[in-house]
Design an enzyme around this catalytic site. Structure first.
Site, PDB file in Angstrom:
ATOM      1  N   ASP A 559       0.852  -1.192   0.000  1.00 21.84           N
ATOM      2  CA  ASP A 559       0.000   0.000   0.000  1.00 21.84           C
ATOM      3  C   ASP A 559       0.886   1.240   0.000  1.00 21.84           C
ATOM      4  O   ASP A 559       2.111   1.157   0.148  1.00 21.84           O
ATOM      5  CB  ASP A 559      -0.883  -0.054   1.250  1.00 21.84           C
ATOM      6  CG  ASP A 559      -1.998   0.989   1.245  1.00 21.84           C
ATOM      7  OD1 ASP A 559      -2.230   1.605   0.193  1.00 21.84           O
ATOM      8  OD2 ASP A 559      -2.633   1.170   2.296  1.00 21.84           O
ATOM      9  N   GLU A 562       2.513   5.037  -4.166  1.00 23.92           N
ATOM     10  CA  GLU A 562       2.477   5.943  -5.328  1.00 23.92           C
ATOM     11  C   GLU A 562       3.827   6.660  -5.586  1.00 23.92           C
ATOM     12  O   GLU A 562       4.030   7.000  -6.757  1.00 23.92           O
ATOM     13  CB  GLU A 562       1.353   6.965  -5.136  1.00 23.92           C
ATOM     14  CG  GLU A 562      -0.038   6.384  -5.211  1.00 23.92           C
ATOM     15  CD  GLU A 562      -0.421   5.550  -3.992  1.00 23.92           C
ATOM     16  OE1 GLU A 562      -1.187   4.594  -4.128  1.00 23.92           O
ATOM     17  OE2 GLU A 562       0.068   5.877  -2.893  1.00 23.92           O
ATOM     18  N   ARG A 641      -1.698  -1.158  -4.524  1.00 26.13           N
ATOM     19  CA  ARG A 641      -2.572  -0.033  -4.830  1.00 26.13           C
ATOM     20  C   ARG A 641      -2.082   0.719  -6.059  1.00 26.13           C
ATOM     21  O   ARG A 641      -2.853   1.033  -6.956  1.00 26.13           O
ATOM     22  CB  ARG A 641      -2.677   0.917  -3.634  1.00 26.13           C
ATOM     23  CG  ARG A 641      -3.765   1.971  -3.810  1.00 26.13           C
ATOM     24  CD  ARG A 641      -4.033   2.737  -2.529  1.00 26.13           C
ATOM     25  NE  ARG A 641      -2.961   3.640  -2.167  1.00 26.13           N
ATOM     26  CZ  ARG A 641      -2.965   4.413  -1.085  1.00 26.13           C
ATOM     27  NH1 ARG A 641      -3.994   4.369  -0.242  1.00 26.13           N
ATOM     28  NH2 ARG A 641      -1.948   5.217  -0.814  1.00 26.13           N
TER      29      ARG A 641
END
Length: 871
Positions: A559, A562, A641
């Site tokens: 997770d 990004e 993610r």
């Protein structure tokens, strides 16, 4: 008879023939007077054929004379009927012998002297609003500033302005690159491009190299690079060829001045890609190329909260990976610069831009599309299909086929942020068993960690974590826990091995001073591993192995990759340089590349984070996949993610922090379908929603739909209403149990679909148009989905409904539970859907393998099997 526009079909018609819609923009924008010039058709009477052939050629010559000013003679010729076209080619080539080499694969188009056409030139700013290309992409500008750029300034209505129609736009005569020295190669063609005058963006690259590769029958590849300086290229392993394909579904035409590339489908003459519609930009930090589209039915360009078919009414799609709860129009967790366009007659094509920099993609109603990226190169793949399934398979041929998940990964997964101890976690599993709900995989969120640090567990609340996991294994279950990439940097030296070893081995991303960049995530100050560094891959493996030696987990949930950062850029800020403040900033949330992530100018092993940001989650997924293979010596399970193209080779995906609302329930269907198009079939959403409190009815309906997510997990936020299946009324539990047992019955079929995806590039969750592309009614359906070719799922997506309308393509469909047949002519049918029912139909002509369900796949795989044959 003059040509007339049929608005419904978007094509130019005349008695005895028609011009395809792909040619229409050229007539509407640039040659509105052609209806006067071209006013002839083939007569049916024998004695008129020769005269009419001459008239057709004269009319064609007028068309070509005008269109050739824009470098697209072959487009006009392709618009005629095959017989007329071949005859016209003979006449045209006879009159222009030596001027043009007309081959099936390529046509070099030489520009005539523009002064000879001055009488026919339309006013260059007389362009319909829907066909304008923005001359002020980076900021709003005044009329004076617009005209100083040699662009047109024509205001539009308030409504048009509100949806994004540009006031400042490129005239038809705006200078672009010119092509010279087109040369044949063994793989295709190469040429040089030059620009005589710079544009309004700094650091213009005035000389480019074009390479066009005819890679396969259905795949065309072309690149635009700086021949003098090496620029960043995405380090994705892609197929390489040594010889051009012997036959192709496409032909390629070139425009010399201004430069343009036109890709035509041979079978229909339809123009799929036409970059002559707007000028090419190629500056150091701004690259722009535009194309017309043959259809407004376009899917892709993820990741966003969106319908299956994108809105072409001045929609701007931004790709820059971001930790953001899904909301419309926001750049979200992943970047997939790939789109698929549906065409008349069941055909389709796809386009992939292999570029990882921050970018915008602008869709406009003409229809047309503009790519704007902030670095790298232009590296395009065109997929000719000819059908949508073939397009997806051809895309996966480039990015790689999906990994094969273990069988248990297809069972039911349960998690929440708030299982604060092993005692609570074990109680959840006990309650699921007592209520007779299947459960294959139990998860823990950050609650298990010591001070939220990776590769630790709380020695108080989770002191018996290793024993808990071994107990799960004994009962035939598996265990997965969350792992974030950011590594705590605040522990005393020598007390936290992941940071100490990472610092020693030099595997962290560096700031402008050469020190590890420090941000802030859950454990406080943190450093970020650079997974492009080969040493970081080994370091990650070592950390995974050390923790697995303590806690024998089965999979990893990665997770915040990004990467997410709770401060802007770093704890020390970011430098003021061109990477942090590029001349063009895509429409990212926060209007800055460092918003909620690390500095764009930070240094990684392969390049700057400016170039590598969108690859961060992918590189962590690769490291995690490889580490699990080495540590467990079994097929890995990784859910991530953040994603990028080729992610499906290594991991699955869940759609992030969605809300517990009926609206978000609907949006999960297009999300699942789109990620299957992106080559990530192991995908699902948090069942019952993550953020906010669910309701009983919503959770029942979500569980029914979730039973048909390829990846099925219930997960929610801390402090919210419990949403484990046993937390609801007996009526709700009965409905959820029924859905779960149905999924477990279908697992042999689901597993087979994954094997086909892994071995042949198929999809698992599938939009109807993949199976029925010749039926336009299926093109925008995203409130239903298919599993493979055999199952059609029609869920209830609204509160208080006990009926649901579903579309059934032509054929016979059988209710999977009752066997009741539907003989459809291609129609919408109202279906009964009481609270305990989700409608699932099997398509005639298919065989389903079923297996008696159990509470785990360990037990169900020992049960008997049944074949359901739909005649």
């Amino acid at each position: 008879w003059p040509f007339r526009v049929d608005g419904r079909r978007r094509r130019m018609q005349r008695p005895g023939g028609w011009l395809h819609r792909s040619v229409l923009p050229l007539f509407e924008e640039r040659t509105p007077f052609l209806s006067v010039l071209v006013a002839v058709t083939m007569a049916e009477k024998t004695d008129q054929k020769r005269l009419c052939m001459i008239l057709n050629v004269l009319a064609l010559t007028a068309v070509v004379a005008v269109l050739s000013a824009h470098g697209v003679q072959a487009v006009a010729l392709a618009a005629m009927s095959p017989r007329t076209s071949s005859q016209a080619w003979a006449v045209y080539r006879g009159e222009n012998k030596g001027r043009e080499e007309a081959t099936q694969e390529q046509k070099f188009v030489e520009q005539p002297d523009s002064s000879k056409l001055s009488v026919l030139q339309p006013v260059t700013c007389d362009i319909l609003p829907d066909r304008r290309f923005d001359c002020a992409p980076e900021k709003p500008i005044s009329q004076e500033e617009c005209q100083a750029r040699d662009c047109c300034y024509v205001p539009v209505s308030y409504l048009d302005s509100a949806i994004g129609t540009p006031w400042c736009f490129f005239p038809l005569s705006y200078p672009s690159y010119k092509m010279k020295n087109l040369t044949a190669m063994e793989t295709g063609y190469t040429a040089q491009l030059t620009r005589d005058t710079p544009t309004f963006f700094p650091d213009e690259i005035m000389n480019l190299q074009l390479d066009v590769m005819f890679e396969t029958e259905g795949r065309l590849h072309f690149t635009l690079k700086d021949p003098a300086n090496k620029r960043f290229e995405v380090p994705l392993e892609t197929p390489q060829i040594s010889l051009r394909a012997s036959s192709t579904l496409y032909s390629v035409q070139f425009s010399a001045s201004p430069f343009g590339l036109v890709v035509v489908r041979k079978s229909s003459g339809r123009v799929l890609l036409n970059t002559t519609v707007a000028p090419l930009f190629y500056a150091d930090q701004f690259l722009q190329i535009s194309t017309s589209l043959p259809s407004a039915y376009i899917s892709g360009l993820g990741e966003h909260l969106t319908s299956l078919i994108l809105n072409v009414n001045w929609t701007k799609v931004t790709l820059w990976n971001r930790d953001m709860s899904p909301v419309p129009s926001a750049n979200l967790y992943g970047s997939h610069p790939f789109y698929l366009v549906l065409e008349e007659g069941g055909l389709a094509h796809g386009v992939f831009l292999l570029n990882s920099n921050a970018m915008d993609v602008v869709l406009q109603p003409s229809p047309a599309l503009t790519w704007r990226t902030t670095g790298g190169i232009l590296d395009f793949y065109i997929f000719l299909g000819p059908d949508p399934k073939s397009v997806v398979r051809q895309y996966m041929d480039v990015i790689g086929y999906p990994f094969m998940p273990p069988y248990w990964a297809l069972g039911y997964h349960l998690c929440r942020w708030g299982y604060i101890s092993t005692a609570m976690t074990k109680e959840v599993v006990k309650n699921m068993t007592a209520a007779q709900f299947p459960l294959d995989v139990q998860w823990n969120d950050l609650d298990y960690t010591d001070a939220r640090r990776d590769f630790t567990f709380d020695k108080d609340r989770f002191r018996d974590m290793p024993d808990m996991v071994r107990d799960f294994h004994r009962d035939g279950r598996r265990y997965v826990m969350i792992v974030d990439p950011a590594i705590s940097s605040s522990c005393p030296s020598g007390s936290y091995k992941p940071y100490d070893e990472g610092l020693k081995q030099g595997i962290f991303i560096l700031n402008a001073t050469g020190q590890p960049l420090l941000g802030k995530v859950w454990p406080g100050p943190t450093a970020f591993p650079d997974f492009t560094n080969p040493q970081a891959q080994q370091w990650w493996h070592d950390m995974v192995k050390d923790f697995h030696d303590q806690v024998p987990f089965d999979g990893m949930w990665i997770d915040m990759n990004e990467p997410s950062n709770f401060v802007e850029g770093s704890l020390d800020g970011c430098p003021n340089n061109k990477l942090e403040n590029p001349p063009y900033v895509p429409d990212v949330l926060g209007r800055s590349l460092k918003t909620h992530t690390i500095c764009a100018s930070s240094k990684q092993y392969l390049s700057s984070h400016y170039n590598l940001h969108n690859l961060y989650g992918l590189t962590e997924a690769i490291a995690s996949h490889n580490a699990l293979v080495r540590v467990r010596e079994k097929r890995p399970f990784v859910i991530s993610r953040s994603t990028f193209a080729s992610h499906g080779r290594y991991a699955g995906h869940w759609t992030g922090d969605i809300a517990s609302t009926w609206e978000h329930l609907y949006y999960t269907i297009p999300a699942v379908l789109l990620f299957n198009l992106y080559g990530v079939p192991l995908v699902g959403a948090d069942i019952c929603g993550f953020a906010g409190d669910t309701s009983e009815e919503l959770c029942v309906r979500w569980t029914q739909l979730g039973a048909f997510y390829p990846f099925m997990r219930n997960h929610n936020d801390h402090g919210r209403r419990p949403q484990e299946p046993y937390a609801f009324s007996q009526e709700a539990q009965k409905a959820m149990r029924k859905a779960l047992l149905l999924r477990y019955s279908l697992l042999p079929y689901l597993y087979t679909l994954f094997h086909k995806a892994h071995s042949a590039g198929d999809t698992v969750g599938r939009p109807l148009y993949l199976e029925f592309p010749e039926d336009p009614n299926t093109w925008d359906i995203d409130r239903q989905l298919m599993w493979g070719a055999a199952l059609l799922i029609t869920p209830v997506l609204e509160a208080g409904k006990t009926e649901v309308s579903g579309y059934f393509p032509l054929g016979t469909w059988y209710n999977l539970m009752t066997g009741f047949p539907i003989h459809s002519k291609g129609q919408w049918i109202l279906l009964p859907a009481p609270l305990d029912t989700i409608n699932v139909h099997i398509r005639a002509g298919y065989i389903l393998p079923l297996q008696e369900p159990a509470l785990t796949t360990t037990e169900s795989r020992k049960k008997g099997m049944t074949l359901v044959v739909a005649l």
